[in-house]
Design a protein around this motif. Structure first.
Motif, PDB file in Angstrom:
ATOM      1  N   ALA A   1     -15.430  88.293  64.274  1.00 29.60           N
ATOM      2  CA  ALA A   1     -14.408  88.540  63.245  1.00 29.60           C
ATOM      3  C   ALA A   1     -13.002  88.349  63.820  1.00 29.60           C
ATOM      4  CB  ALA A   1     -14.567  89.957  62.693  1.00 29.60           C
ATOM      5  N   ASN A   2     -12.794  88.809  65.048  1.00 28.69           N
ATOM      6  CA  ASN A   2     -11.482  88.659  65.698  1.00 28.69           C
ATOM      7  C   ASN A   2     -11.174  87.196  65.986  1.00 28.69           C
ATOM      8  OD1 ASN A   2     -11.051  91.432  65.746  1.00 28.69           O
ATOM      9  ND2 ASN A   2     -11.889  91.699  67.788  1.00 28.69           N
TER      10      ASN A   2
ATOM     11  N   ILE B   1      -3.699  90.133  66.452  1.00 21.07           N
ATOM     12  CA  ILE B   1      -2.810  89.025  66.065  1.00 21.07           C
ATOM     13  C   ILE B   1      -1.340  89.425  66.221  1.00 21.07           C
ATOM     14  CG2 ILE B   1      -2.017  87.714  64.046  1.00 21.07           C
ATOM     15  CD1 ILE B   1      -5.062  87.482  63.357  1.00 21.07           C
ATOM     16  N   GLU B   2      -1.030  90.613  65.751  1.00 20.22           N
ATOM     17  CA  GLU B   2       0.342  91.143  65.863  1.00 20.22           C
ATOM     18  C   GLU B   2       0.783  91.192  67.336  1.00 20.22           C
ATOM     19  OE1 GLU B   2       1.719  95.500  64.996  1.00 20.22           O
ATOM     20  OE2 GLU B   2       0.864  94.656  63.161  1.00 20.22           O
ATOM     21  N   ALA B   3      -0.115  91.681  68.191  1.00 21.29           N
ATOM     22  CA  ALA B   3       0.200  91.831  69.617  1.00 21.29           C
ATOM     23  C   ALA B   3       0.322  90.479  70.321  1.00 21.29           C
ATOM     24  CB  ALA B   3      -0.859  92.691  70.303  1.00 21.29           C
ATOM     25  N   ILE B   4      -0.485  89.497  69.898  1.00 15.16           N
ATOM     26  CA  ILE B   4      -0.376  88.148  70.478  1.00 15.16           C
ATOM     27  C   ILE B   4       0.978  87.551  70.121  1.00 15.16           C
ATOM     28  CG2 ILE B   4      -1.280  85.783  70.392  1.00 15.16           C
ATOM     29  CD1 ILE B   4      -4.092  87.124  69.910  1.00 15.16           C
ATOM     30  N   ASN B   5       1.390  87.729  68.869  1.00 16.11           N
ATOM     31  CA  ASN B   5       2.708  87.250  68.431  1.00 16.11           C
ATOM     32  C   ASN B   5       3.837  87.880  69.231  1.00 16.11           C
ATOM     33  OD1 ASN B   5       2.517  85.287  66.426  1.00 16.11           O
ATOM     34  ND2 ASN B   5       1.864  86.797  64.912  1.00 16.11           N
ATOM     35  N   GLU B   6       3.658  89.167  69.538  1.00 18.76           N
ATOM     36  CA  GLU B   6       4.718  89.905  70.230  1.00 18.76           C
ATOM     37  C   GLU B   6       4.766  89.627  71.727  1.00 18.76           C
ATOM     38  OE1 GLU B   6       6.055  94.552  71.101  1.00 18.76           O
ATOM     39  OE2 GLU B   6       4.536  94.153  69.570  1.00 18.76           O
ATOM     40  N   HIS B   7       3.589  89.576  72.369  1.00 17.52           N
ATOM     41  CA  HIS B   7       3.550  89.539  73.841  1.00 17.52           C
ATOM     42  C   HIS B   7       3.204  88.171  74.446  1.00 17.52           C
ATOM     43  CE1 HIS B   7       3.951  93.899  73.929  1.00 17.52           C
ATOM     44  NE2 HIS B   7       2.976  93.985  73.041  1.00 17.52           N
TER      45      HIS B   7
ATOM     46  N   GLU C   1      -8.400  82.019  64.600  1.00 20.03           N
ATOM     47  CA  GLU C   1      -8.464  80.632  64.104  1.00 20.03           C
ATOM     48  C   GLU C   1      -7.672  80.490  62.809  1.00 20.03           C
ATOM     49  OE1 GLU C   1     -12.673  79.926  64.005  1.00 20.03           O
ATOM     50  OE2 GLU C   1     -12.750  79.382  66.138  1.00 20.03           O
ATOM     51  N   LYS C   2      -7.875  81.471  61.910  1.00 24.00           N
ATOM     52  CA  LYS C   2      -7.201  81.453  60.611  1.00 24.00           C
ATOM     53  C   LYS C   2      -5.682  81.523  60.781  1.00 24.00           C
ATOM     54  CE  LYS C   2      -7.700  83.625  56.083  1.00 24.00           C
ATOM     55  NZ  LYS C   2      -8.213  84.797  55.362  1.00 24.00           N
ATOM     56  N   ALA C   3      -5.240  82.277  61.814  1.00 20.47           N
ATOM     57  CA  ALA C   3      -3.799  82.429  62.067  1.00 20.47           C
ATOM     58  C   ALA C   3      -3.231  81.263  62.880  1.00 20.47           C
ATOM     59  CB  ALA C   3      -3.546  83.751  62.798  1.00 20.47           C
ATOM     60  N   GLY C   4      -4.096  80.309  63.251  1.00 26.69           N
ATOM     61  CA  GLY C   4      -3.652  79.147  64.026  1.00 26.69           C
ATOM     62  C   GLY C   4      -3.320  79.472  65.473  1.00 26.69           C
ATOM     63  N   MET C   5      -3.951  80.544  65.988  1.00 23.44           N
ATOM     64  CA  MET C   5      -3.628  81.011  67.351  1.00 23.44           C
ATOM     65  C   MET C   5      -4.740  80.782  68.361  1.00 23.44           C
ATOM     66  SD  MET C   5      -2.189  84.777  66.689  1.00 23.44           S
ATOM     67  CE  MET C   5      -0.539  85.091  66.151  1.00 23.44           C
TER      68      MET C   5
END
Length: 221
Positions: free
Chosen positions: A161-162, A135-141, A167-171
């Motif tokens: 799980a990923n 999630i962190e990396a998707i936000n960054e890149h 889904e939970k993060a809306g991504m």
């Protein structure tokens, strides 16, 4: 050597995985004033595509793919900074990682090399990657595709799980999710809600290109 001889030599030597010769010819091409895009798109990528085609036909196996990939990787180390300077267009951004609990990376690394060779910008998160790191990396890149690899049947549930975490993060709708690894099947990929599954490095490249083209076409439609 003439530029044409260098391109032919690069194609032939990459095909057989002669890494020192590929590096030498890449440098010779640059010394002659040949553009990094020419070396990549007119010799190295076609060579790696032929490696993939031979693998699909059963003429090449994983060891041949690995040594060709490593030869290509050495040339890419030389060309990457030059390509960045020229602003060469990438096919897309591919974020890759082996899931939490799994430390296997040979298959993942081969996929990365093939993707880079096909013109993707690859971000490798390594092994043992937990959901929060994806999630962190998707936000960054802001990747086009997120690739998740698992070699052990015990770590395959991390795909779900990923995806749940995305889904939970809306991504979830922002990225294409591809899964793969030795025990993974199309049925399993469908069950966990992945967008795609690929059985090997060559198929990953083809599928990734097709998925990005599809997504871009639907955005334009």
């Amino acid at each position: 050597m003439t530029p044409d001889e260098i391109l032919q030599g690069l194609y032939d030597e990459c095909l057989i995985g002669n890494a020192p010769r590929v590096l030498d010819l890449t440098q010779q091409g640059l010394d002659l004033g040949m553009g990094p895009e020419t070396l990549l798109f007119d010799a190295l990528i076609p060579s790696l595509e032929e490696v993939g085609a031979r693998f699909e036909r059963g003429d090449f196996f994983v060891p041949e793919m690995l040594i060709a990939g490593r030869a290509m990787s050495g040339a890419l180390d030389l060309l990457r900074p030059l390509l960045a300077e020229t602003g060469a267009q990438t096919v897309g951004t591919f974020l890759m990682g082996t899931v939490k609990g799994d430390v296997h990376d040979i298959g993942k690394n081969l996929v990365n090399i093939m993707l880079e060779g096909a013109g993707f910008h690859v971000i490798d998160l390594g092994v043992q990657v937990p959901p929060e790191k994806f999630i962190e990396a998707i936000n960054e890149h802001h990747p086009d595709i997120v690739g998740m690899s698992a070699f052990l049947t015990t770590t395959m549930p991390m795909f779900k799980a990923n995806i749940n975490a995305l889904e939970k993060a809306g991504m979830r709708d922002q990225v294409i999710v591809m899964v793969g690894g030795a025990p993974v099947t199309q049925e399993y990929a469908d069950a966990v809600g992945a967008d795609a599954y690929a059985p090997d490095a060559s198929a990953t490249v083809k599928k990734a290109k097709a998925l990005i083209a599809e997504r871009r076409a639907s955005v334009l439609a």
